[in-house]
Design an enzyme around this catalytic site. Structure first.
Site, PDB file in Angstrom:
ATOM      1  N   THR A  24       2.387   6.378   3.860  1.00  0.00           N
ATOM      2  CA  THR A  24       2.489   5.431   4.985  1.00  0.00           C
ATOM      3  C   THR A  24       3.043   4.091   4.500  1.00  0.00           C
ATOM      4  OG1 THR A  24       0.157   4.943   4.591  1.00  0.00           O
ATOM      5  CG2 THR A  24       0.651   6.460   6.365  1.00  0.00           C
ATOM      6  N   HIS A  25       3.984   4.143   3.547  1.00  0.00           N
ATOM      7  CA  HIS A  25       4.512   2.906   2.952  1.00  0.00           C
ATOM      8  C   HIS A  25       5.642   2.267   3.747  1.00  0.00           C
ATOM      9  CE1 HIS A  25       2.630   2.406  -1.119  1.00  0.00           C
ATOM     10  NE2 HIS A  25       2.131   3.558  -0.733  1.00  0.00           N
ATOM     11  N   ASP A 125       8.916  -2.692  -1.141  1.00  0.00           N
ATOM     12  CA  ASP A 125       7.559  -2.208  -1.354  1.00  0.00           C
ATOM     13  C   ASP A 125       7.147  -2.631  -2.761  1.00  0.00           C
ATOM     14  OD1 ASP A 125       5.467  -0.155  -2.286  1.00  0.00           O
ATOM     15  OD2 ASP A 125       5.663   0.314  -0.156  1.00  0.00           O
ATOM     16  N   SER A 309      -9.348  14.376  15.737  1.00  0.00           N
ATOM     17  CA  SER A 309      -7.904  14.562  15.520  1.00  0.00           C
ATOM     18  C   SER A 309      -7.740  15.496  14.323  1.00  0.00           C
ATOM     19  CB  SER A 309      -7.245  13.206  15.248  1.00  0.00           C
ATOM     20  OG  SER A 309      -5.864  13.386  15.022  1.00  0.00           O
ATOM     21  N   TRP A 356      -6.239   2.408   4.050  1.00  0.00           N
ATOM     22  CA  TRP A 356      -6.298   0.983   4.398  1.00  0.00           C
ATOM     23  C   TRP A 356      -5.942   0.720   5.857  1.00  0.00           C
ATOM     24  CZ3 TRP A 356      -8.942  -2.829   2.890  1.00  0.00           C
ATOM     25  CH2 TRP A 356      -8.624  -4.138   3.258  1.00  0.00           C
ATOM     26  N   SER A 358      -6.361   2.673   8.396  1.00  0.00           N
ATOM     27  CA  SER A 358      -7.487   3.123   9.227  1.00  0.00           C
ATOM     28  C   SER A 358      -8.650   2.131   9.169  1.00  0.00           C
ATOM     29  CB  SER A 358      -7.962   4.508   8.772  1.00  0.00           C
ATOM     30  OG  SER A 358      -6.995   5.480   9.090  1.00  0.00           O
ATOM     31  N   GLY A 376      -6.441   7.486  -4.283  1.00  0.00           N
ATOM     32  CA  GLY A 376      -5.889   6.135  -4.329  1.00  0.00           C
ATOM     33  C   GLY A 376      -6.949   5.067  -4.128  1.00  0.00           C
ATOM     34  N   GLN A 378      -8.802   4.620  -1.585  1.00  0.00           N
ATOM     35  CA  GLN A 378      -9.763   4.954  -0.527  1.00  0.00           C
ATOM     36  C   GLN A 378     -11.227   4.833  -0.966  1.00  0.00           C
ATOM     37  OE1 GLN A 378      -8.439   8.811   0.877  1.00  0.00           O
ATOM     38  NE2 GLN A 378      -6.403   8.015   1.370  1.00  0.00           N
TER      39      GLN A 378
END
Length: 456
Positions: A24-25, A125, A309, A356, A358, A376, A378
């Site tokens: 999601t970068h 990034d 989901s 992050w 979320s 990562g 999380q």
């Protein structure tokens, strides 16, 4: 390569934006670029990314929200023609990195020749640490975006200090507090750090290089707000030339066309306030089959109203008959408009992997969390949620079990402790709203960034 001439002040700014095309970068970087582009229509932004990632984030409805001063360009993804993937972990990332930075340099040179506009600033990034050398060669500013939180950034900036203090295999020191790291919250322990800090895979190398290089940036930007981690932010501001928290991005750049194809929001309207457990583990994380089964059993036996989901490919791991037996109080969909769900009054708890984005959406929505982190940052995020900010609870031993989930749901949805978590998350929600308000810290930092980009 597109080096700026001494008289470049006469030319309107031309910013080259370099994306990391995985996970999601790329999307948050594009959101920030679009925000800058609207605020400064005289600046040209050339967005360099792989074809696959560009197609995903610019989308098919781009004509509606297309900005004249933001242009997408494709760079080589490193995958040879006719290549057959072996299934090795992170193979696509390895291939991409094998052609950087040459793939970016080649396209930048091409665009400079075509447009006759020299590059005046590099935005990238933070993972792309080679941009520090590129910017120095080109004699221009470098502005990396760190897409996660301040505490995770600090852990990677201080990786060498961590390794020198506890070694690269700190098995005996898991409970050691991180008080040797400036500004780090006292509740955090060595075991809470991302395992990449201690080496071992491609991300370890990327993040170690990033931590060693990123302090050379003209300004580091991040998707957070200063009031969330003040002591860590204070230290980072002392280490960097400029450290700019600009978020939460879901408030500054809300999803423009977040649809609800499965009718989640009308369904939520029919539920009681703070009664629904929303379950989602993001687009990348996949729960082990035994934990997915345990979670389903807990949702069924607890009689909690839930919205889940869950990718269709994962439904095979649900207990037989689960969907039928829970259909009157449960809704399982392949995709959901997450930020709107988390902000809905009916949502009482969020069962999450603690990515992050979320975590920020849960804070800005005012929903306490039940954390089952994956990889990562999380695990670190989960510890911040449960032990530092007090707005959620971690899964017992980091794994989902039937009894563990039932107890967590009971605590968050029905016990006094859950009520206190809700009060704390609502207080953080208010701070986040203030940060992006007219006089807020994130708005002030955005204006600073705008000046840096405009004057480059």
């Amino acid at each position: 390569m597109g080096e700026v001439q001494p008289d470049h002040q006469q030319q309107p700014p031309h910013v080259a934006v370099l994306a990391f095309p995985f996970g999601t970068h790329a999307a948050p970087l594009l959101n920030l670029v679009k925000r800058l582009a609207v605020a400064a229509p005289h600046i040209t932004f050339s967005f360099f990314n792989t074809a696959k990632s560009n197609a995903s984030i610019f989308g098919t409805n781009e004509e509606n929200g297309k900005l004249d001063n933001v242009n997408a360009y494709n760079v080589d993804d490193g995958v040879p023609e006719g290549y057959v993937f072996t299934g090795k972990r992170q193979e696509d990332i390895e291939l991409f990195l094998s052609v950087t930075p040459q793939n970016f340099k080649k396209e930048i040179e091409k665009i400079v020749l075509e447009t006759k506009k020299n590059i005046t600033c590099l935005m990238t990034d933070a993972f792309l640490s080679f941009a520090a050398d590129m910017a120095e060669e080109m004699k221009i500013s470098w502005i990396p975006l760190w897409t996660a939180g301040a505490v995770a950034l600090s852990a990677h900036v201080y990786t060498d200090l961590i390794r020198d203090t506890v070694g690269i295999d700190p098995t005996e020191l898991q409970e050691e507090p991180l008080n040797f790291l400036p500004g780090m919250p006292s509740a955090l322990r060595v075991k809470d750090l991302p395992f990449e800090v201690f080496g071992g895979n491609i991300f370890s190398r990327l993040l170690h290089q990033m931590g060693q290089t990123v302090t050379r940036a003209t300004a580091i930007t991040m998707n957070s707000f200063e009031e969330l981690d003040p002591s860590v932010i204070d230290d980072l501001q002392a280490k960097f030339k400029q450290c700019l928290s600009l978020g939460p991005f879901n408030l500054t750049s809300p999803p423009s066309s977040e649809t609800d194809p499965h009718g989640c929001l009308p369904w939520l309207h029919d539920q009681k306030p703070a009664s629904v457990a929303y379950v989602s583990f993001g687009t990348i994380t996949t729960l082990p089959p035994n934990e997915l089964t345990a979670l389903a059993e807990a949702l069924e036996e607890s009689k909690v109203v839930f919205l889940w989901s869950l990718k269709d490919s994962q439904k095979a791991n649900l207990p037989k008959g689960f969907l039928n037996r829970t259909s009157e109080r449960g809704k399982v969909v392949p995709w959901a408009p997450q930020s709107q769900i988390l902000g809905h009054t009916a949502t009482g708890a969020f069962v999450t992997h603690c990515g992050w984005n979320s975590v920020l959406e849960s804070i800005t929505g005012g929903a306490p969390m039940i954390c089952r982190p994956g990889f990562g940052d999380q695990n670190l995020n989960a510890q911040l949620v449960s032990n530092v900010w007090g707005i959620g609870i971690g899964a017992k031993d980091g794994k989902l079990s039937k009894d563990g989930v039932m107890n967590a749901l009971e605590l968050v949805l029905h016990k006094e402790e859950g009520g206190k978590m809700r009060e704390k998350v609502l207080a953080l929600k208010e701070l986040a709203k203030q940060a992006v308000g007219p006089k807020g810290s994130s708005t002030k930092n955005f204006n600073t960034l705008l000046s840096v980009v405009s004057m480059s």
